[in-house]
Design a protein around this motif. Structure first.
Motif, PDB file in Angstrom:
ATOM      1  N   ASP A 168      11.806   6.861   2.113  1.00  0.00           N
ATOM      2  CA  ASP A 168      13.167   6.741   1.598  1.00  0.00           C
ATOM      3  C   ASP A 168      13.773   5.370   1.863  1.00  0.00           C
ATOM      4  O   ASP A 168      14.757   5.000   1.226  1.00  0.00           O
ATOM      5  CB  ASP A 168      14.042   7.830   2.227  1.00  0.00           C
ATOM      6  CG  ASP A 168      13.473   9.208   1.984  1.00  0.00           C
ATOM      7  OD1 ASP A 168      13.341   9.590   0.813  1.00  0.00           O
ATOM      8  OD2 ASP A 168      13.129   9.896   2.965  1.00  0.00           O
ATOM      9  N   LEU A 169      13.199   4.625   2.800  1.00  0.00           N
ATOM     10  CA  LEU A 169      13.697   3.289   3.143  1.00  0.00           C
ATOM     11  C   LEU A 169      12.534   2.423   3.597  1.00  0.00           C
ATOM     12  O   LEU A 169      11.716   2.844   4.428  1.00  0.00           O
ATOM     13  CB  LEU A 169      14.730   3.380   4.270  1.00  0.00           C
ATOM     14  CG  LEU A 169      15.120   2.065   4.978  1.00  0.00           C
ATOM     15  CD1 LEU A 169      15.853   1.140   4.031  1.00  0.00           C
ATOM     16  CD2 LEU A 169      15.973   2.344   6.210  1.00  0.00           C
ATOM     17  N   THR A 197      15.939   1.606  -6.217  1.00  0.00           N
ATOM     18  CA  THR A 197      17.164   2.297  -6.616  1.00  0.00           C
ATOM     19  C   THR A 197      18.369   1.360  -6.579  1.00  0.00           C
ATOM     20  O   THR A 197      18.616   0.726  -5.552  1.00  0.00           O
ATOM     21  CB  THR A 197      17.439   3.464  -5.653  1.00  0.00           C
ATOM     22  OG1 THR A 197      16.326   4.358  -5.662  1.00  0.00           O
ATOM     23  CG2 THR A 197      18.706   4.221  -6.045  1.00  0.00           C
ATOM     24  N   PRO A 198      19.137   1.250  -7.659  1.00  0.00           N
ATOM     25  CA  PRO A 198      20.413   0.515  -7.593  1.00  0.00           C
ATOM     26  C   PRO A 198      21.366   1.260  -6.656  1.00  0.00           C
ATOM     27  O   PRO A 198      21.485   2.485  -6.715  1.00  0.00           O
ATOM     28  CB  PRO A 198      20.917   0.532  -9.038  1.00  0.00           C
ATOM     29  CG  PRO A 198      19.706   0.825  -9.872  1.00  0.00           C
ATOM     30  CD  PRO A 198      18.844   1.715  -9.029  1.00  0.00           C
ATOM     31  N   LEU A 199      22.065   0.511  -5.797  1.00  0.00           N
ATOM     32  CA  LEU A 199      22.800   1.132  -4.700  1.00  0.00           C
ATOM     33  C   LEU A 199      24.320   1.013  -4.813  1.00  0.00           C
ATOM     34  O   LEU A 199      25.037   1.443  -3.902  1.00  0.00           O
ATOM     35  CB  LEU A 199      22.336   0.516  -3.371  1.00  0.00           C
ATOM     36  CG  LEU A 199      20.839   0.654  -3.074  1.00  0.00           C
ATOM     37  CD1 LEU A 199      20.485  -0.097  -1.791  1.00  0.00           C
ATOM     38  CD2 LEU A 199      20.438   2.119  -2.963  1.00  0.00           C
ATOM     39  N   VAL A 239       0.842  -1.204   0.000  1.00  0.00           N
ATOM     40  CA  VAL A 239       0.000   0.000   0.000  1.00  0.00           C
ATOM     41  C   VAL A 239       0.874   1.250   0.000  1.00  0.00           C
ATOM     42  O   VAL A 239       0.616   2.218  -0.717  1.00  0.00           O
ATOM     43  CB  VAL A 239      -0.945  -0.010   1.228  1.00  0.00           C
ATOM     44  CG1 VAL A 239      -1.735   1.298   1.311  1.00  0.00           C
ATOM     45  CG2 VAL A 239      -1.896  -1.198   1.163  1.00  0.00           C
ATOM     46  N   ILE A 240       1.927   1.209   0.810  1.00  0.00           N
ATOM     47  CA  ILE A 240       2.835   2.355   0.900  1.00  0.00           C
ATOM     48  C   ILE A 240       3.531   2.592  -0.443  1.00  0.00           C
ATOM     49  O   ILE A 240       3.648   3.727  -0.909  1.00  0.00           O
ATOM     50  CB  ILE A 240       3.866   2.133   2.019  1.00  0.00           C
ATOM     51  CG1 ILE A 240       3.168   2.157   3.390  1.00  0.00           C
ATOM     52  CG2 ILE A 240       4.959   3.186   1.964  1.00  0.00           C
ATOM     53  CD1 ILE A 240       4.055   1.726   4.541  1.00  0.00           C
ATOM     54  N   MET A 241       3.998   1.513  -1.076  1.00  0.00           N
ATOM     55  CA  MET A 241       4.689   1.660  -2.365  1.00  0.00           C
ATOM     56  C   MET A 241       3.750   2.216  -3.431  1.00  0.00           C
ATOM     57  O   MET A 241       4.175   2.909  -4.356  1.00  0.00           O
ATOM     58  CB  MET A 241       5.260   0.316  -2.815  1.00  0.00           C
ATOM     59  CG  MET A 241       6.485  -0.123  -2.057  1.00  0.00           C
ATOM     60  SD  MET A 241       7.940   0.923  -2.356  1.00  0.00           S
ATOM     61  CE  MET A 241       8.396   0.431  -4.025  1.00  0.00           C
ATOM     62  N   PRO A 286      13.114   3.153  -2.537  1.00  0.00           N
ATOM     63  CA  PRO A 286      12.300   3.361  -3.744  1.00  0.00           C
ATOM     64  C   PRO A 286      12.974   4.359  -4.681  1.00  0.00           C
ATOM     65  O   PRO A 286      13.631   5.316  -4.235  1.00  0.00           O
ATOM     66  CB  PRO A 286      10.980   3.930  -3.191  1.00  0.00           C
ATOM     67  CG  PRO A 286      10.923   3.437  -1.768  1.00  0.00           C
ATOM     68  CD  PRO A 286      12.350   3.436  -1.298  1.00  0.00           C
ATOM     69  N   ASN A 287      12.820   4.145  -5.985  1.00  0.00           N
ATOM     70  CA  ASN A 287      13.516   5.035  -6.916  1.00  0.00           C
ATOM     71  C   ASN A 287      12.892   6.425  -6.979  1.00  0.00           C
ATOM     72  O   ASN A 287      13.442   7.329  -7.612  1.00  0.00           O
ATOM     73  CB  ASN A 287      13.617   4.425  -8.327  1.00  0.00           C
ATOM     74  CG  ASN A 287      12.271   4.050  -8.902  1.00  0.00           C
ATOM     75  OD1 ASN A 287      11.233   4.511  -8.441  1.00  0.00           O
ATOM     76  ND2 ASN A 287      12.281   3.202  -9.922  1.00  0.00           N
ATOM     77  N   LYS A 288      11.761   6.627  -6.292  1.00  0.00           N
ATOM     78  CA  LYS A 288      11.179   7.966  -6.199  1.00  0.00           C
ATOM     79  C   LYS A 288      11.844   8.793  -5.097  1.00  0.00           C
ATOM     80  O   LYS A 288      11.583   9.986  -4.978  1.00  0.00           O
ATOM     81  CB  LYS A 288       9.676   7.872  -5.943  1.00  0.00           C
ATOM     82  CG  LYS A 288       8.890   7.334  -7.136  1.00  0.00           C
ATOM     83  CD  LYS A 288       7.393   7.351  -6.881  1.00  0.00           C
ATOM     84  CE  LYS A 288       6.624   6.842  -8.105  1.00  0.00           C
ATOM     85  NZ  LYS A 288       5.160   6.863  -7.873  1.00  0.00           N
ATOM     86  N   SER A 289      12.681   8.150  -4.269  1.00  0.00           N
ATOM     87  CA  SER A 289      13.389   8.874  -3.212  1.00  0.00           C
ATOM     88  C   SER A 289      14.650   9.523  -3.769  1.00  0.00           C
ATOM     89  O   SER A 289      15.328   8.943  -4.616  1.00  0.00           O
ATOM     90  CB  SER A 289      13.763   7.909  -2.084  1.00  0.00           C
ATOM     91  OG  SER A 289      14.681   8.522  -1.184  1.00  0.00           O
ATOM     92  N   ASP A 290      14.954  10.705  -3.246  1.00  0.00           N
ATOM     93  CA  ASP A 290      16.213  11.353  -3.614  1.00  0.00           C
ATOM     94  C   ASP A 290      17.161  11.415  -2.414  1.00  0.00           C
ATOM     95  O   ASP A 290      18.062  12.253  -2.352  1.00  0.00           O
ATOM     96  CB  ASP A 290      15.953  12.765  -4.153  1.00  0.00           C
ATOM     97  CG  ASP A 290      15.249  13.670  -3.139  1.00  0.00           C
ATOM     98  OD1 ASP A 290      14.932  13.197  -2.027  1.00  0.00           O
ATOM     99  OD2 ASP A 290      15.010  14.849  -3.460  1.00  0.00           O
TER     100      ASP A 290
END
Length: 502
Positions: free
Chosen positions: A101-102, A121-123, A92-94, A341-345
């Motif tokens: 961010d985590l 996100t690739p890390l 639901v959160i995604m 998530p890749n939406k996080s900066d």
């Protein structure tokens, strides 16, 4: 009574399959925490581990989180979803459009599903720049578990132990009924039958169980091991890996447990037993034999002995089955997955956060603050148990990047009380592990199919044991499992197996 219990099971299974067990909507809460306007902030979603906070504190206001924030210069806003349906709530959160961010999950299927969705996100670069402690402490095989096509999509937290389950029994009940500690599965059956029928607690009522287990067939590992299988494992047969859930040995194990249920030896309420429910049955003296977690001697068993000082619990040998097999499941080296998530900066800040937890912060988050919760006396760890328990919530943060150090583990467990046999329990379990041969990263097909296949397996096996489906339903399950994605998963697992063993 039995009809009412079976009706409850049917209703529970039907509701879960049609309504997702009533999963509510969940939104991330915003915290107004003290901090300067220029101070960076990250939002994280973590597992509460069932921990409680002292009065006046919560997940966002406590000395251990303040300790982390002070050392990394980052404000951390924490959300702890309820334990029931945790990964569904992560879904639901995604899907919310503004994920944190985590996120932390222990489910490899959840992890690989969102890798497949290209949502993470690739890390690699962030770990290289900001993860010196992570690089030094996490072994290659754990990194391999979170790497897909050369890209690292999660920072793993490591399992401190290699296995979990060990059978404990009431020796005072064995003595009262003139029984010896059982070794074979036949001897186990006789003991459990006596515990169910011969009033071992002496209260004149038939209110004790021969065996109690958890919902979704958890806490059954030693009994499955007697037939040579474990849940959700892969074993080598004729040079190929095969899935345990579809093997004939699993059918034999289910037939055995069904026999216990039909004979009123197995707790009939088992499909409804969450851990707190089973715990209450142990504490109140209704259970005298069960597959315990290695730490239960300091939890449910200790609580039972507080109520009944005559209760004497001993570890048993793992039951040996008809073909000489025995053992328990082995844990993955990865305890949980931390994904961004890749939406996080905020990947840089998140990696710095986890690097501190894994490195300089590890001792305080695992043991507590020195001189407040523990000290060293003559070289040995000495723990203030009242403060240790009061601030147990620190483990929520430490578990996000737990690092396995056998020396620290032994030091800590011995300090918690030699009477609990914690380190001995771990050693006994590790000597009886049934190794899962698949230890690679979750495959793409697992991301597509594993969640539904796991539910299919749990529901089918529960219904078979509880007498709601005939044992022949197992054969139909095998066919359905293969057609619904199991064959695709098996193909990918064996492709990994071939590559690994070139």
């Amino acid at each position: 009574m039995m009809k009412r219990i079976r009706a409850a099971i049917l209703v529970t299974l039907a509701c879960c399959s049609t309504a997702g067990c009533g999963i509510p909507n969940l939104t991330l809460k915003e915290e107004n925490k003290a901090g300067t306007a220029s101070e960076p902030a990250i939002r994280i979603v973590a597992n509460s581990l069932g921990m409680n906070f002292p009065e006046g504190m919560d997940e966002n206001h406590n000395p251990y989180l303040s300790y982390i924030e002070k050392n990394i210069g980052v404000q951390v806003n924490v959300t702890l979803p309820p334990l029931n349906g945790y990964d569904e709530k992560l879904n639901v959160i995604m899907a919310s459009g503004e994920p944190p961010d985590l996120l932390n999950t222990s489910d490899p299927s959840w992890f690989i599903h969102f890798v497949n969705q290209k949502a993470l996100t690739p890390l690699n670069d962030y770990i290289e720049k900001y993860g010196a402690n992570l690089k030094a402490k996490i072994p290659k095989e754990a990194w391999d578990n979170v790497t897909v096509d050369g890209k690292i999509y999660a920072i793993p937290s490591l399992n401190e132990v290699k296995g979990t389950e060990i059978i404990y029994a009431r020796k005072d009940w064995l003595d009262k009924l003139g029984l010896q500690p059982p070794k074979t599965i036949e001897e186990y059956t006789a003991v459990m039958k006596a515990f169910a029928e011969r009033d071992p607690d002496g209260n004149g009522k038939k209110d004790t169980y021969g065996l109690s287990i958890l919902e979704r067939l958890r806490r059954t590992s030693p009994f499955l091991g007697a037939f040579g299988v474990q849940m959700k494992a892969w074993y080598e047969r004729d040079g190929k890996l095969v899935y345990s859930g579809v093997l004939p040995e699993m059918k034999e194990a289910l037939l055995y447990l069904r026999g216990l249920y039909d004979a009123d030896i197995l707790d009939p309420e088992f499909p409804l037993n969450k851990i707190d429910v089973l715990g209450e049955k142990i504490v109140s003296g209704r259970v005298g034999l069960f597959s315990a977690a290695w730490s239960d001697t300091r939890a449910h068993i200790a609580a039972n002995r507080k109520i009944d000082p005559k209760a004497e619990w001993i570890p048993l040998d793992f039951p040996v089955g008809p073909n000489g097999k025995h053992g328990v499941y082995s844990t993955s080296n990865v305890r949980s997955y931390n994904v961004i998530p890749n939406k996080s900066d905020k990947a840089e800040a998140v990696v710095k956060f986890l690097d501190f937890v894994a490195g300089p912060g590890q001792t305080s988050l695992k043991l507590g603050f020195e001189n407040e919760i523990w000290t060293r006396v003559d070289g040995k760890l000495s723990i203030r148990f009242d403060e240790h328990s009061k601030h147990g919530y620190r483990g929520i943060y430490g578990a996000l990047a737990d690092m396995a150090d056998p020396n620290v583990t032994r030091d800590r467990l011995d300090a918690l009380g030699s009477q609990f046999r914690l380190y001995d329990n771990i050693q006994r379990i590790e000597q009886n592990l049934m190794v899962d041969r698949f230890n690679g990263p979750p495959t793409p097909a697992m991301g597509k199919h594993q969640i539904k296949l796991s539910k299919l397996q749990e529901d089918t096996f529960t219904r078979i044991i509880a007498g709601l489906s005939p044992i022949e339903e197992f054969d139909a399950f095998v066919k359905k499992w293969k057609e619904a994605g199991g064959d695709e998963i098996t193909g990918e697992v064996n492709e990994w197996w071939r590559e690994t063993n070139k």
